[in-house]
Write a protein that holds these residues in place. Structure first.
Motif, PDB file in Angstrom:
ATOM      1  N   ALA A  19       0.845  -1.200   0.000  1.00 25.32           N
ATOM      2  CA  ALA A  19       0.000   0.000   0.000  1.00 25.32           C
ATOM      3  C   ALA A  19       0.879   1.249   0.000  1.00 25.32           C
ATOM      4  O   ALA A  19       0.612   2.212  -0.720  1.00 25.32           O
ATOM      5  CB  ALA A  19      -0.912  -0.005   1.222  1.00 25.32           C
ATOM      6  N   LYS A  20       1.941   1.241   0.795  1.00 17.74           N
ATOM      7  CA  LYS A  20       2.849   2.392   0.832  1.00 17.74           C
ATOM      8  C   LYS A  20       3.554   2.577  -0.516  1.00 17.74           C
ATOM      9  O   LYS A  20       3.690   3.700  -1.013  1.00 17.74           O
ATOM     10  CB  LYS A  20       3.885   2.241   1.936  1.00 17.74           C
ATOM     11  N   MET A  26       1.133   4.087  -2.896  1.00 17.20           N
ATOM     12  CA  MET A  26       0.907   5.484  -2.523  1.00 17.20           C
ATOM     13  C   MET A  26       2.081   6.365  -2.935  1.00 17.20           C
ATOM     14  O   MET A  26       1.900   7.474  -3.450  1.00 17.20           O
ATOM     15  CB  MET A  26       0.688   5.602  -1.014  1.00 17.20           C
ATOM     16  N   PHE A  85      -8.733   3.743  -1.178  1.00 15.23           N
ATOM     17  CA  PHE A  85      -7.578   3.119  -1.797  1.00 15.23           C
ATOM     18  C   PHE A  85      -7.652   1.611  -1.641  1.00 15.23           C
ATOM     19  O   PHE A  85      -8.083   1.100  -0.604  1.00 15.23           O
ATOM     20  CB  PHE A  85      -6.315   3.652  -1.113  1.00 15.23           C
ATOM     21  N   ASN A 108      -8.713   4.340  -7.511  1.00 14.54           N
ATOM     22  CA  ASN A 108      -7.662   4.888  -6.650  1.00 14.54           C
ATOM     23  C   ASN A 108      -7.385   6.367  -6.925  1.00 14.54           C
ATOM     24  O   ASN A 108      -7.103   7.123  -6.003  1.00 14.54           O
ATOM     25  CB  ASN A 108      -6.383   4.062  -6.795  1.00 14.54           C
ATOM     26  N   LEU A 163      -5.528   4.430   4.106  1.00 15.66           N
ATOM     27  CA  LEU A 163      -5.085   3.734   2.898  1.00 15.66           C
ATOM     28  C   LEU A 163      -5.841   2.419   2.697  1.00 15.66           C
ATOM     29  O   LEU A 163      -5.262   1.352   2.558  1.00 15.66           O
ATOM     30  CB  LEU A 163      -3.577   3.493   2.961  1.00 15.66           C
ATOM     31  N   ILE A 166      -8.128   8.075  -3.269  1.00 13.68           N
ATOM     32  CA  ILE A 166      -6.948   8.584  -2.566  1.00 13.68           C
ATOM     33  C   ILE A 166      -6.163   9.568  -3.430  1.00 13.68           C
ATOM     34  O   ILE A 166      -5.525  10.488  -2.911  1.00 13.68           O
ATOM     35  CB  ILE A 166      -6.041   7.425  -2.093  1.00 13.68           C
TER      36      ILE A 166
END
Length: 678
Positions: free
Chosen positions: A375-376, A379, A496, A505, A491, A509
């Motif tokens: 996820a990071k 992002m 997201f 997405n 997140l 987000i």
């Protein structure tokens, strides 16, 4: 520049192309037609079209004041937190001093209702007795300082340490207005039906709490009247929320000697050391007028009345953490303001309290179990894309000169993104947490937090501080840090999902990322430079053009009706509305460089562009109790969900094309009337 010609330009700028790998079977759940009301024309009511059936099928639960996508996700996260804190509390083998043991001890103490009920209001008896011993005005002031330093909260005004907005590499003492209990000064000063009703409920709350600590009904009534009279004077002296939005109006740097001249009955040279603030010859004052009024009240209000006011500050700050009669009285007051039907379950309140008090201990447990590294990574890639998209949009602005564009681009390049959680966990060294002393744990934490804050004086500004705990469902922009922050808690769907298509997405987000970036260029954030200093970087002509656009956006939102004759306040919500408008435009620009964004392939009957806007809409779907809606219009700088859903899209040509919105449709705006800002 037309979007079909942008591909080569984006590639030259090095934009990261997000991967569109999710298959149709996985995607179906992300934009669900069953949640929509397809009988409504999107050009007439896009909010109902996008979310009508969801709204019908999701009334506000009794324990909530509103219910929407944010609440669903917060509900998921609080249940995740519940699992963590209950597991920690049950693990008696966790080593003393370990993260798990400290979290478990805090939560176990908070859930020990047998002990809490047995104690009644014993935890604050000594504090109330101390106030009774006050003999003079100096004693009143000394008590204000004592309460702030010893975990009892602030009274009269706020004192803390923050960045100097014109020299952001330095910490300074900040003194702000305060002294009131009701959520806005208007509730003291206006006589509309709702304000009168809230005041009546407040009077009941005051009287009840004073009665619960042993005052006769007559004395409790007198004390309630005394507190309200003092707080009304504070309200009359306070700046309004709109006035407080001007960063220059609240920036008043004064020497301690000059401040003493404005408040002859408060000697700050000797007063500040009682707040554990020493060696400071200059302070920042949000409202010198307010402090001058406080000084005048020290003469006009009797010592006996000040003692009653200080008693009240102890009572209201403690009531929610004492035995059930105090908790019930607090909730009754909350009910009158918000319309909430039943008290939030204790486990939920205490889970939230654990997060709010020792969030970076709990956060370590949350991240280990719930935060996904992928996820990071996704992002981080999206933030790169959004920054590039914003760069393109700034360069393409027809209304802004090259000189101002260059400064805007410098600021954009200096944005510092923070994703997920802090790189350096707070250890809360020195904070004593005991499994058997719930109230004292809270007092210790408040005292620890104040000390941590004032001890920043004289130290370098910490630019790695995260500002929010990992389970938080929110995002933020700091003008003085020039940073954007996205905690792990947000997140997740509907904002997201690593498996979702890019339309979902970027409309979710992606628009949130763009929103936070846009805060750096809203009516307030645009007054800070790339470093974070409060400093003008605009030409006069460009600033005038920008102000004209903000005026038009304010008028658009002023026209939206929330309840009966209650309208959105365009000036109060201006920053957030600019954030939405700039953010959604930037997200769309970035989306058009993805594989899906360049295709016309439908999923579940919707084009990529339609899915992008539907993703945006489902973020803001929700229901709210009328009492809460009326309160938030006065106090919340965000517009209500229905108007966040439509406020930005109606200014975007691509939305009209996506949903075939034509003249005659209720939401139609002529092209020349559409507000084009960032």
């Amino acid at each position: 520049m037309k979007y079909q010609n942008l591909k080569r330009y984006f590639a030259a700028l090095g934009i990261v192309a997000a991967c569109f790998s999710a298959n149709a079977q996985t995607i179906k759940k992300f934009i669900d037609p069953a949640n929509m009301d397809l009988s409504v024309k999107p050009g007439d009511d896009f909010y109902t079209y996008a979310s009508g059936n969801w709204i019908k099928n999701n009334p506000v639960p009794a324990k909530e004041t509103r219910w929407g996508s944010f609440n669903e996700l917060r509900d998921f996260n609080i249940n995740a937190v519940k699992t963590l804190v209950e597991d920690a509390a049950a693990d008696k083998s966790a080593p003393v001093g370990s993260v798990k043991r400290r979290v478990g001890d805090f939560f176990a103490a908070a859930m020990d209702t047998v002990t809490i009920e047995k104690l009644g209001y014993t935890p604050i008896k000594a504090d109330l007795e101390k106030i009774k011993q006050i003999k003079d005005i100096q004693g009143v002031l000394d008590q204000v300082a004592y309460m702030r330093v010893n975990g009892l909260g602030g009274a009269m005004f706020s004192v803390g340490v923050g960045q100097d907005r014109k020299n952001v590499n330095k910490y300074m003492v900040n003194i702000g207005q305060g002294g009131t209990t009701l959520p806005d000064r208007d509730y003291y000063l206006k006589d509309d039906t709702r304000s009168v009703k809230i005041r009546e409920a407040y009077n009941t709350y005051l009287t009840t709490l004073f009665s619960l600590v042993g005052n006769t009904p007559e004395i409790a009534k007198q004390k309630a009247e005394t507190v309200f009279k003092i707080e009304k004077q504070f309200a009359e002296a306070q700046m309004s929320r709109l006035e407080m939005r001007d960063p220059y109006a609240t920036y008043n740097k004064l020497t301690v000697a000059d401040l003493n001249k404005k408040t002859p009955d408060i000697n700050w040279s000797t007063f500040l050391p009682k707040f554990q603030i020493k060696g400071q010859d200059t302070v920042l004052v949000a409202s010198p007028k307010f402090l001058a009024s406080v000084d005048g009240m020290l003469k006009s209000v009797s010592v006996a009345d000040w003692k009653t006011y200080l008693e009240w500050n102890v009572l209201k700050g403690s009531a929610g953490s004492l035995s059930s009669p105090f908790v019930k009285a607090s909730f009754a007051f909350t009910q009158a303001q918000t319309g909430q039907k039943v008290q939030t379950p204790r486990w939920q309140r205490m889970s939230s309290l654990t997060d709010g008090t020792i969030g970076e201990l709990l956060g370590q447990l949350y991240v280990a179990k719930y935060f996904k590294p992928e996820a990071k990574a996704r992002m981080d890639a999206m933030i790169v894309n959004l920054r590039k998209a914003f760069e393109i949009r700034i360069k393409g602005l027809e209304w802004m000169s090259e000189a101002t564009k260059q400064k805007a681009l410098e600021k954009l390049a200096a944005f510092k993104p923070k994703v997920g959680y802090t790189t350096k966990w707070e250890t809360y060294t020195g904070l004593d947490i005991n499994r058997n002393t719930y109230f004292q744990n809270l007092r210790n934490a408040s005292k620890w937090g104040y000390n941590e804050n004032v001890n920043r004086l004289g130290k370098p500004v910490d630019r790695n501080r995260f500002g929010m705990t990992p389970p938080t469902v929110n995002a933020s922009y700091s003008p003085t840090m020039n940073e954007i922050t996205f905690p792990a808690g947000i997140l997740q769907f509907p904002f997201f999902d690593p498996n979702a298509d890019d339309a979902l997405n970027y409309g979710g987000i992606g628009a949130v990322i763009g929103h936070e970036m846009s805060h750096g260029f809203d009516d307030s954030g645009s007054q800070y430079d790339a470093v974070g200093n409060l400093k003008n970087w605009w030409t006069a002509e460009d600033k005038a053009k920008f102000d004209a656009k903000t005026k038009a956006l304010g008028e658009q939102f002023d026209a939206y009706t929330v309840l009966d004759t209650v309208h959105v306040i365009g000036k109060l919500t201006m920053g957030e509305n600019i954030g939405d408008l700039g953010g959604l435009n930037a997200a769309y620009t970035a989306f058009k460089m993805t594989k899906q964004g360049q295709s016309n392939e439908k999923i579940d009957g919707f084009t990529p562009d339609q899915r992008f806007f539907l993703a945006w809409a489902q973020v803001w779907r929700g229901n709210i109790l009328p009492e809460s809606a009326a309160q938030l219009i006065k106090t919340d700088p965000h517009s209500p969900g229905p108007y966040r859903t439509i406020g930005a899209p109606v200014n975007m040509d691509v939305w009209y094309t996506a949903f075939d919105v034509k003249p005659g449709d209720k939401l139609y705006k002529k092209p020349e009337d559409r507000i084009r800002m960032w």
